[in-house]
Enzyme design. Structure first.
Site, PDB file in Angstrom:
ATOM      1  N   SER A 183      -0.144 -76.318  10.133  1.00  0.00           N
ATOM      2  CA  SER A 183      -1.209 -77.226  10.559  1.00  0.00           C
ATOM      3  C   SER A 183      -1.613 -78.189   9.452  1.00  0.00           C
ATOM      4  CB  SER A 183      -2.456 -76.462  11.019  1.00  0.00           C
ATOM      5  OG  SER A 183      -3.382 -76.317   9.960  1.00  0.00           O
ATOM      6  N   VAL A 184      -2.362 -79.208   9.872  1.00  0.00           N
ATOM      7  CA  VAL A 184      -2.902 -80.228   8.968  1.00  0.00           C
ATOM      8  C   VAL A 184      -3.839 -79.617   7.919  1.00  0.00           C
ATOM      9  CG1 VAL A 184      -4.861 -80.741  10.519  1.00  0.00           C
ATOM     10  CG2 VAL A 184      -3.993 -82.535   9.002  1.00  0.00           C
ATOM     11  N   LYS A 185      -4.396 -78.424   8.207  1.00  0.00           N
ATOM     12  CA  LYS A 185      -5.410 -77.874   7.312  1.00  0.00           C
ATOM     13  C   LYS A 185      -4.844 -77.315   6.014  1.00  0.00           C
ATOM     14  CE  LYS A 185      -9.040 -78.250   7.954  1.00  0.00           C
ATOM     15  NZ  LYS A 185     -10.224 -79.142   8.188  1.00  0.00           N
ATOM     16  N   ASP A 186      -3.537 -77.160   5.906  1.00  0.00           N
ATOM     17  CA  ASP A 186      -2.962 -76.763   4.613  1.00  0.00           C
ATOM     18  C   ASP A 186      -3.348 -77.773   3.531  1.00  0.00           C
ATOM     19  OD1 ASP A 186      -1.698 -74.824   6.081  1.00  0.00           O
ATOM     20  OD2 ASP A 186       0.324 -75.295   5.370  1.00  0.00           O
TER      21      ASP A 186
END
Ligand code: PMP
Length: 335
Positions: free
Chosen positions: A45-48
């Site tokens: 995901s983008v949250k990494d």
């Protein structure tokens, strides 16, 4: 010599994600719609990106060091990103999570080695709310930092310094618009600010789900939510520190059904299995592309975010019984 990417360090696998031209959305919008493949990050995901920037920022400020602990209140992608980055840097992870969250999420976080603290779901004003509990645990734990993704602007810096320049380079400096939905606002504000620094004429649009208050805020100055959404990771009711000063030029509001149509088409026609926030983003990008197309001046180019993998939602978005229980249309092939 290979031109394929080679990395010396696993953390360098975060970011520098591919950008892909989306055929169906481009045809529907009459312009080019490009998707940033954030599901290609190690935590899918983008949250990494936010996790890496928040942890590096805490290290740089001297708040996190050997044997340290990262604490966050989250059930979702941020917890997964933090657990992976913390493992790679030798830190412990404590995730505070409401006990009504899905078993898969808890199992995933435990599998990655995070310690889970379960709290009863409650309103934000309650001091036992998972966000406040996580802050308290961080304060009371020796060597711990509180990630505080909503109001820690290291989150949006990940997108100012990473995602935005990547999109600019991948689109060879020809970008007419960018849009995405907001959870913390790190992605929208950060990519918006980063792209505007290259070209202030790039139109930045909020794509809001129902049940969030930001569409009305940017349309008429009032934080007011209408309707509801089952999309996870998006839908905000306040101006977080990450959203402050976000250069939002226009706004769209997208229903879950419309987002699901793009989830279905991207899967069936283009072989991409995505979460619902990605479908909502693509629906917003199509609207932005149509709007930009009306201003003339050649074929427009719009970018959006493909936030996470659909494999994370096998028992919800991709499950007929679950969809029926939410009064949402069941994908044809699941019937
Ligand atoms: N989509 C998904 C699936 C997410 O987990 C998140 C993060 N909450 C977002 C979109 C929104 O990203 P941001 O927090 O940067 O606004």
């Amino acid at each position: 010599m290979t031109s394929l990417p080679v990395r010396q360090n696993t953390l360098d696998l975060i970011g520098n994600t591919p950008l892909v031209l989306l055929k169906g959305p481009s045809e529907a919008a009459g312009c080019e719609i490009w998707g940033k493949c954030e599901f290609a990050n190690p935590g899918a995901s983008v949250k990494d990106r936010a996790a890496l920037w928040i942890i590096r920022d805490a290290e740089a400020r001297g708040e996190l060091g050997p044997g340290g602990t990262v604490v966050e209140g989250t059930a979702g992608n941020t917890g997964i990103g933090i657990a992976l980055v913390a493992n790679a840097r030798g830190y412990k992870t404590i995730i505070v999570i409401p006990d009504n969250q899905s078993k898969e999420k808890m199992d995933t976080l435990r599998a990655l080695g995070a310690e889970l603290v379960l709290v009863p779901p409650t309103k934000f004003a309650d001091p036992n709310h998972f966000v406040h509990t996580s802050r308290r645990i961080a304060e009371e734990t020796e060597g711990a930092v509180w990630a505080n993704q909503f109001d820690n602007v290291a989150n949006r810096r990940a997108h100012i310094e990473g995602t935005a320049p990547e999109i600019w380079e991948q689109m060879e400096g020809r970008v007419d618009g960018f849009t995405c939905a907001v959870g913390t606002g790190g992605t929208l504000a950060g990519v918006g600010m980063g792209l505007k620094a290259f070209d202030e004429n790039i139109r930045i649009a909020l794509t809001d789900p129902f049940g969030a208050a930001l569409y009305n805020y940017y349309a008429n100055g009032e934080l007011k939510a209408e309707g509801s959404s089952v999309a996870e990771g998006i839908g905000q009711g306040r101006i977080t520190a990450n959203l402050e000063g976000a250069p939002v030029d226009t706004q769209f509001r997208i229903s879950d059904e419309e987002g699901m149509e793009w989830v279905a088409r991207l899967l069936r026609e283009e072989g991409l299995c995505l979460g619902l926030s990605s479908g909502i983003n693509v629906a917003g990008a199509v609207q932005l592309g149509k709007q930009l197309g009306q201003s003339g001046g050649g074929r427009k180019r719009v970018a959006t975010i493909l936030c996470d993998t659909g494999f994370r939602y096998l028992s919800s978005l991709y499950n007929a019984e679950w969809l029926e229980s939410k009064n949402l249309p069941v994908f044809d092939w699941l019937r």
